[in-house]
Design a protein around this motif. Sequence first.
Motif, PDB file in Angstrom:
ATOM      1  N   UNK A  26      24.579  22.902 -98.091  1.00 29.25           N
ATOM      2  CA  UNK A  26      25.160  23.984 -96.703  1.00 29.25           C
ATOM      3  C   UNK A  26      24.283  24.426 -95.928  1.00 29.25           C
ATOM      4  N   UNK A  27      25.267  23.956 -94.896  1.00 29.89           N
ATOM      5  CA  UNK A  27      25.460  24.056 -93.391  1.00 29.89           C
ATOM      6  C   UNK A  27      24.246  25.465 -93.083  1.00 29.89           C
ATOM      7  N   UNK A  28      23.549  25.291 -91.801  1.00 29.75           N
ATOM      8  CA  UNK A  28      23.119  26.409 -91.470  1.00 29.75           C
ATOM      9  C   UNK A  28      22.871  26.003 -90.145  1.00 29.75           C
ATOM     10  N   UNK A  31      24.650  23.736 -86.875  1.00 19.92           N
ATOM     11  CA  UNK A  31      25.538  22.890 -87.868  1.00 19.92           C
ATOM     12  C   UNK A  31      26.612  23.561 -88.590  1.00 19.92           C
ATOM     13  N   UNK A  32      26.378  25.227 -88.762  1.00 19.28           N
ATOM     14  CA  UNK A  32      27.490  26.197 -89.527  1.00 19.28           C
ATOM     15  C   UNK A  32      28.603  26.691 -88.226  1.00 19.28           C
ATOM     16  N   UNK A  33      28.070  26.388 -87.226  1.00 23.88           N
ATOM     17  CA  UNK A  33      29.054  26.748 -85.583  1.00 23.88           C
ATOM     18  C   UNK A  33      30.018  25.731 -85.134  1.00 23.88           C
ATOM     19  N   UNK A  34      29.048  24.707 -85.059  1.00 25.24           N
ATOM     20  CA  UNK A  34      29.561  23.114 -85.780  1.00 25.24           C
ATOM     21  C   UNK A  34      30.766  23.734 -86.134  1.00 25.24           C
ATOM     22  N   UNK A  39      36.463  23.736 -87.644  1.00 25.30           N
ATOM     23  CA  UNK A  39      37.880  24.509 -88.898  1.00 25.30           C
ATOM     24  C   UNK A  39      38.802  25.080 -88.354  1.00 25.30           C
ATOM     25  N   UNK A  40      38.845  26.107 -87.275  1.00 13.95           N
ATOM     26  CA  UNK A  40      39.209  27.384 -87.152  1.00 13.95           C
ATOM     27  C   UNK A  40      40.310  26.549 -85.760  1.00 13.95           C
ATOM     28  N   UNK A  41      39.989  25.535 -85.275  1.00 16.94           N
ATOM     29  CA  UNK A  41      40.444  24.693 -84.271  1.00 16.94           C
ATOM     30  C   UNK A  41      41.680  23.807 -84.923  1.00 16.94           C
ATOM     31  N   UNK A  80      30.430  16.348 -92.348  1.00 14.81           N
ATOM     32  CA  UNK A  80      29.953  16.892 -92.981  1.00 14.81           C
ATOM     33  C   UNK A  80      29.243  16.052 -94.473  1.00 14.81           C
ATOM     34  N   UNK A  81      29.887  15.601 -94.263  1.00 19.58           N
ATOM     35  CA  UNK A  81      29.255  13.962 -95.589  1.00 19.58           C
ATOM     36  C   UNK A  81      28.307  13.141 -94.389  1.00 19.58           C
ATOM     37  N   UNK A  82      28.508  13.152 -93.663  1.00 23.45           N
ATOM     38  CA  UNK A  82      27.257  12.894 -92.279  1.00 23.45           C
ATOM     39  C   UNK A  82      26.052  13.420 -92.786  1.00 23.45           C
ATOM     40  N   UNK A  83      26.031  14.327 -92.508  1.00 20.65           N
ATOM     41  CA  UNK A  83      25.549  15.779 -92.413  1.00 20.65           C
ATOM     42  C   UNK A  83      25.003  15.871 -93.943  1.00 20.65           C
ATOM     43  N   UNK A  84      24.860  15.584 -95.416  1.00 27.61           N
ATOM     44  CA  UNK A  84      24.543  15.888 -96.373  1.00 27.61           C
ATOM     45  C   UNK A  84      23.339  14.583 -96.377  1.00 27.61           C
ATOM     46  N   UNK A  85      24.180  13.077 -95.959  1.00 26.99           N
ATOM     47  CA  UNK A  85      23.698  12.105 -96.452  1.00 26.99           C
ATOM     48  C   UNK A  85      22.514  12.409 -95.948  1.00 26.99           C
TER      49      UNK A  85
END
Length: 110
Positions: A26-28, A31-34, A39-41, A80-85
């Motif tokens: 989960x992003x926090x 990261x969640x803002x990015x 996603x909005x764009x 997101x996959x890169x952040x998870x790694x």
Amino acid sequence: MSLPKKKNAAGSAATRPAPPPAPLVPLSGAASWVYTIGFSLAVVSFIIGIYQTMVERDLASNYWLFMISLSFLFGLRWWRVRQSGAAARRTPDAPVTPPSAKSGAKSAKK
């Protein structure tokens, strides 16, 4: 009474399917803002693409809007996959998997 194992096309016993991939962390914070903005764009460019296609009745001239939307989605998935790694590498209690044995190793039986 046990049931016989199912055989695959090669004649060997069927193996279990691979486990599903690990869920994304989960992003926090920032990261969640990015992720939210990206996603909005992606959604906005897709909706604009649909609207322009309906107004102009020409998909080919608005194809670029759909490609921008997909680019945002692919970029967000990669990010997101890169952040998870990176999060998994920072976690000290992450399970360590031993290197697999060579697949071409011969048995010692004679």
